[in-house]
Motif scaffolding. Sequence first.
Motif, mmCIF file in Angstrom:
data_model
loop_
_atom_site.group_PDB
_atom_site.id
_atom_site.type_symbol
_atom_site.label_atom_id
_atom_site.label_comp_id
_atom_site.label_asym_id
_atom_site.label_seq_id
_atom_site.Cartn_x
_atom_site.Cartn_y
_atom_site.Cartn_z
ATOM 1 N N GLY A 159 0.813 -1.201 0.000
ATOM 2 C CA GLY A 159 0.000 0.000 0.000
ATOM 3 C C GLY A 159 0.851 1.258 0.000
ATOM 4 N N ARG A 160 1.883 1.261 0.817
ATOM 5 C CA ARG A 160 2.754 2.444 0.879
ATOM 6 C C ARG A 160 3.505 2.656 -0.427
ATOM 7 N NH1 ARG A 160 3.456 0.031 6.240
ATOM 8 N NH2 ARG A 160 3.318 1.588 7.898
ATOM 9 N N VAL A 161 4.143 1.594 -0.930
ATOM 10 C CA VAL A 161 4.963 1.738 -2.135
ATOM 11 C C VAL A 161 4.096 2.103 -3.333
ATOM 12 C CG1 VAL A 161 6.490 0.531 -3.728
ATOM 13 C CG2 VAL A 161 6.758 0.198 -1.265
ATOM 14 N N GLY A 162 2.988 1.382 -3.508
ATOM 15 C CA GLY A 162 2.127 1.643 -4.664
ATOM 16 C C GLY A 162 1.574 3.054 -4.662
ATOM 17 N N ILE A 163 1.083 3.508 -3.510
ATOM 18 C CA ILE A 163 0.516 4.855 -3.430
ATOM 19 C C ILE A 163 1.608 5.907 -3.579
ATOM 20 C CG2 ILE A 163 -0.499 6.485 -1.789
ATOM 21 C CD1 ILE A 163 -2.394 4.353 -0.950
ATOM 22 N N GLY A 164 2.768 5.646 -2.996
ATOM 23 C CA GLY A 164 3.860 6.606 -3.121
ATOM 24 C C GLY A 164 4.273 6.828 -4.563
ATOM 25 N N VAL A 165 4.235 5.771 -5.362
ATOM 26 C CA VAL A 165 4.608 5.880 -6.779
ATOM 27 C C VAL A 165 3.482 6.509 -7.592
ATOM 28 C CG1 VAL A 165 5.193 4.554 -8.844
ATOM 29 C CG2 VAL A 165 6.234 3.963 -6.651
ATOM 30 N N GLY A 267 8.581 7.646 -2.645
ATOM 31 C CA GLY A 267 7.666 6.615 -2.183
ATOM 32 C C GLY A 267 8.255 5.225 -2.175
ATOM 33 N N LEU A 268 9.295 5.030 -2.972
ATOM 34 C CA LEU A 268 9.929 3.710 -3.023
ATOM 35 C C LEU A 268 10.666 3.362 -1.738
ATOM 36 C CD1 LEU A 268 11.337 3.770 -6.678
ATOM 37 C CD2 LEU A 268 9.366 2.479 -5.832
ATOM 38 N N ILE A 269 10.876 4.362 -0.854
ATOM 39 C CA ILE A 269 11.593 4.086 0.390
ATOM 40 C C ILE A 269 10.863 3.054 1.234
ATOM 41 C CG2 ILE A 269 10.489 5.901 1.758
ATOM 42 C CD1 ILE A 269 14.203 4.854 1.839
ATOM 43 N N PHE A 270 9.541 2.952 1.061
ATOM 44 C CA PHE A 270 8.774 2.006 1.868
ATOM 45 C C PHE A 270 9.031 0.554 1.462
ATOM 46 C CE2 PHE A 270 6.460 6.005 2.229
ATOM 47 C CZ PHE A 270 6.326 6.097 3.605
ATOM 48 N N ALA A 271 9.740 0.345 0.369
ATOM 49 C CA ALA A 271 10.145 -1.015 0.014
ATOM 50 C C ALA A 271 11.122 -1.590 1.029
ATOM 51 C CB ALA A 271 10.774 -1.032 -1.385
ATOM 52 N N CYS A 272 11.700 -0.718 1.858
ATOM 53 C CA CYS A 272 12.594 -1.189 2.932
ATOM 54 C C CYS A 272 11.857 -2.104 3.908
ATOM 55 C CB CYS A 272 13.195 0.000 3.680
ATOM 56 S SG CYS A 272 14.316 1.039 2.713
ATOM 57 N N TYR A 273 10.526 -2.072 3.884
ATOM 58 C CA TYR A 273 9.756 -2.927 4.782
ATOM 59 C C TYR A 273 10.034 -4.402 4.555
ATOM 60 C CZ TYR A 273 6.681 0.213 7.337
ATOM 61 O OH TYR A 273 6.189 1.136 8.219
ATOM 62 N N ILE A 274 10.518 -4.762 3.393
ATOM 63 C CA ILE A 274 10.785 -6.178 3.122
ATOM 64 C C ILE A 274 11.808 -6.729 4.106
ATOM 65 C CG2 ILE A 274 12.663 -5.781 1.477
ATOM 66 C CD1 ILE A 274 9.867 -8.442 1.236
ATOM 67 N N PHE A 275 12.706 -5.883 4.601
ATOM 68 C CA PHE A 275 13.683 -6.333 5.591
ATOM 69 C C PHE A 275 13.008 -6.634 6.927
ATOM 70 C CE2 PHE A 275 16.198 -3.871 2.550
ATOM 71 C CZ PHE A 275 17.219 -4.764 2.280
#
Length: 411
Positions: A159-165, A267-275
Amino acid sequence: MSSSLLSSPPAALPSDTRLTEWALFLVGFITFALLYAAQPLLPAFAQQFGIRAADSALALSVSIGTLALTLFVSALRGAATDRRRLMLSALLAAAIFNALSAVSASWSQLLWARALMGLCLGAVPATAMAYVAEAVPASRLSRAMGTYVAGTALGGMCGRVGIGVMAEWVGWPACLLAVSALCVPALMCIARMLSPGHASAALPAGRGARQGAWVSWAIWRRVLLNRRLPRLYLCGALASGLFVAAYNYAGFRLQAPPLSLRPAHAGLIFACYIFGVLSSGLAGRWAGRHGMGRVAMGSAAITAVGLALACVPVLPVFVAGLSLMTFGFFALHAVCSGWAGREGGVHKAQATAAYLLCYYLGGGTLGWAGGWLWEHGGWPMLTTGLGAALACIAWQLHALRQTPGPAAELA
């Protein structure tokens, strides 16, 4: 539409546990996609409504705060009726309030809509956990719980990454409307896959039964006045607060000089959640081998190193620091939440509920309060405040390891 969702017959194989697991995955996914959809949009809110960065964080804080309130009320109940209907109703109402926030004419209207959305979402986590315990065989219970948690983590991240982009190209109202629209087919799938056969708790009739459905104050007193559990509650509140605050204002920092990223890239910074998805699973295994206290302290140390690295105004170093902080935070949260449940003993459900209440209240309150530090000193001042919260966490963890308890693991 709501009546058709709630009355949909179960799938042809209602006893198939795999369908239940996939349904719970979707429940977790859309719950956290709705809850955290506003986080990457905070800079857009500040610009659209002419408000301060700290005030924009209220869009997330009010949702988390009302979610915590409903979660606590749900925990007061010893039983629930028709859990399937409750989950579907709550998620449908949350999707509607999320859509209303997208068409709000003023900042206050948006906050009210998102507060009501959080109020609805608060009924979902405890209900989903209770449904799992009743509908899934004991041999697959851990797997089902893991599937639900994976759905929450991926829902929050996607949700974060998609909306941020998307926000840069279609605007933030369209992004929020898209999230609500995607909830409709997901809810239809959930209604088909969840069997009503395990949806309701068997409750006797009568006034006494209605009173017995509420957890007694004596139980809550044991949970709240325990000499060890409040330390874990404080750890959860501070950890959640520092994590939410860091990500609330990461977008502002990325879009400001010297990094000066476009909103879609920020917005791509929220991809860090994968860690965090990775570390939460690893933390449980490490705690079994090395002890909860030792792993919790190590996780706090990793979080501190990540925060320190994120102070460097170089994009790769900032991303590496935020990734390391995310890894440490999720490991810390996984250990502390499990530790609270174990310390609760026979009152595990209430101890876990109290921990989650503090966890969400900390995220909502400190996530907003971090805006004062951001406005008065930028990222370095914010990091100083978050470092102080981490120092307090380390102090509480050290005290826990030194304080003996009936279920203590002081390794």
